[in-house]
Design a protein around this motif. Structure first.
Motif, PDB file in Angstrom:
ATOM      1  N   LYS A   1       0.820  -1.099  -0.117  1.00  0.00           N
ATOM      2  CA  LYS A   1      -0.098  -0.001  -0.086  1.00  0.00           C
ATOM      3  C   LYS A   1       1.044   1.211   0.010  1.00  0.00           C
ATOM      4  O   LYS A   1       1.726   1.333   0.765  1.00  0.00           O
ATOM      5  CB  LYS A   1      -1.139  -0.007   1.152  1.00  0.00           C
ATOM      6  CG  LYS A   1      -1.926   1.072   1.006  1.00  0.00           C
ATOM      7  CD  LYS A   1      -2.788   1.081   2.449  1.00  0.00           C
ATOM      8  CE  LYS A   1      -3.803   2.229   2.486  1.00  0.00           C
ATOM      9  NZ  LYS A   1      -4.711   1.785   3.593  1.00  0.00           N
ATOM     10  N   GLN A   2       0.724   2.145  -1.047  1.00  0.00           N
ATOM     11  CA  GLN A   2       1.243   3.365  -0.911  1.00  0.00           C
ATOM     12  C   GLN A   2       1.016   4.430   0.096  1.00  0.00           C
ATOM     13  O   GLN A   2      -0.353   4.593   0.324  1.00  0.00           O
ATOM     14  CB  GLN A   2       1.227   3.977  -2.458  1.00  0.00           C
ATOM     15  CG  GLN A   2       1.826   3.496  -3.372  1.00  0.00           C
ATOM     16  CD  GLN A   2       2.044   4.372  -4.751  1.00  0.00           C
ATOM     17  OE1 GLN A   2       0.866   4.961  -4.902  1.00  0.00           O
ATOM     18  NE2 GLN A   2       3.018   4.268  -5.596  1.00  0.00           N
ATOM     19  N   THR A   3       1.981   5.099   0.749  1.00  0.00           N
ATOM     20  CA  THR A   3       1.628   6.106   1.491  1.00  0.00           C
ATOM     21  C   THR A   3       0.984   7.468   0.421  1.00  0.00           C
ATOM     22  O   THR A   3       1.226   7.631  -0.516  1.00  0.00           O
ATOM     23  CB  THR A   3       2.886   6.725   2.390  1.00  0.00           C
ATOM     24  OG1 THR A   3       4.011   7.270   1.476  1.00  0.00           O
ATOM     25  CG2 THR A   3       3.558   5.384   3.031  1.00  0.00           C
ATOM     26  N   SER A   4       0.499   8.329   1.306  1.00  0.00           N
ATOM     27  CA  SER A   4      -0.009   9.635   0.639  1.00  0.00           C
ATOM     28  C   SER A   4       1.172  10.394  -0.055  1.00  0.00           C
ATOM     29  O   SER A   4       1.038  10.993  -1.202  1.00  0.00           O
ATOM     30  CB  SER A   4      -0.903  10.478   1.540  1.00  0.00           C
ATOM     31  OG  SER A   4      -0.068  10.944   2.832  1.00  0.00           O
ATOM     32  N   LYS A   5       2.352  10.255   0.908  1.00  0.00           N
ATOM     33  CA  LYS A   5       3.573  10.987   0.254  1.00  0.00           C
ATOM     34  C   LYS A   5       3.979  10.627  -1.323  1.00  0.00           C
ATOM     35  O   LYS A   5       4.168  11.192  -1.997  1.00  0.00           O
ATOM     36  CB  LYS A   5       4.525  10.835   1.124  1.00  0.00           C
ATOM     37  CG  LYS A   5       6.009  11.581   0.412  1.00  0.00           C
ATOM     38  CD  LYS A   5       6.843  12.113   1.545  1.00  0.00           C
ATOM     39  CE  LYS A   5       8.403  12.623   0.853  1.00  0.00           C
ATOM     40  NZ  LYS A   5       8.446  12.825  -0.452  1.00  0.00           N
TER      41      LYS A   5
ATOM     42  N   LYS B   1       2.230   8.857  -3.321  1.00  0.00           N
ATOM     43  CA  LYS B   1       1.077   9.247  -4.191  1.00  0.00           C
ATOM     44  C   LYS B   1       1.246  10.479  -4.708  1.00  0.00           C
ATOM     45  O   LYS B   1       1.264  10.900  -5.817  1.00  0.00           O
ATOM     46  CB  LYS B   1      -0.368   8.931  -3.634  1.00  0.00           C
ATOM     47  CG  LYS B   1      -0.844   7.548  -3.502  1.00  0.00           C
ATOM     48  CD  LYS B   1      -2.342   7.328  -2.869  1.00  0.00           C
ATOM     49  CE  LYS B   1      -2.461   6.059  -2.497  1.00  0.00           C
ATOM     50  NZ  LYS B   1      -3.708   5.747  -1.781  1.00  0.00           N
ATOM     51  N   GLY B   2       1.502  11.451  -3.745  1.00  0.00           N
ATOM     52  CA  GLY B   2       1.775  12.943  -4.256  1.00  0.00           C
ATOM     53  C   GLY B   2       2.954  12.926  -4.895  1.00  0.00           C
ATOM     54  O   GLY B   2       3.055  13.786  -6.139  1.00  0.00           O
TER      55      GLY B   2
END
Length: 69
Positions: free
Chosen positions: A1-5, A7-8
């Motif tokens: 699962k990717q972190t929001s960072k 993804k950003g």
């Protein structure tokens, strides 16, 4: 699962490639990590300046409205 960072970061890479008229593959083959960091800093500062301009315009608009009363 990717972190929001993460993804950003990917969002930024795709946005920069689009801005420069390149594919992500072209961007990753031609741009150094240092240049990528420089672009990130550029867009961060640009966003801050645009936000400041919006706030200044809102403040000026309120002052103008108040002076008309």
């Amino acid at each position: 699962k990717q972190t929001s960072k993460a993804k950003g970061d990917w969002f930024f890479i795709y946005a920069l490639a689009k801005e420069l008229g390149m594919t992500v593959a072209q961007l990753s083959q031609t741009m150094t990590q240092e240049e990528l960091v420089g672009w990130a800093a550029f867009f961060e500062l640009k966003g801050e300046q645009e936000e400041k301009a919006i706030q200044n315009a809102k403040t000026a608009g309120r002052a103008q409205t108040m002076s008309r009363r």
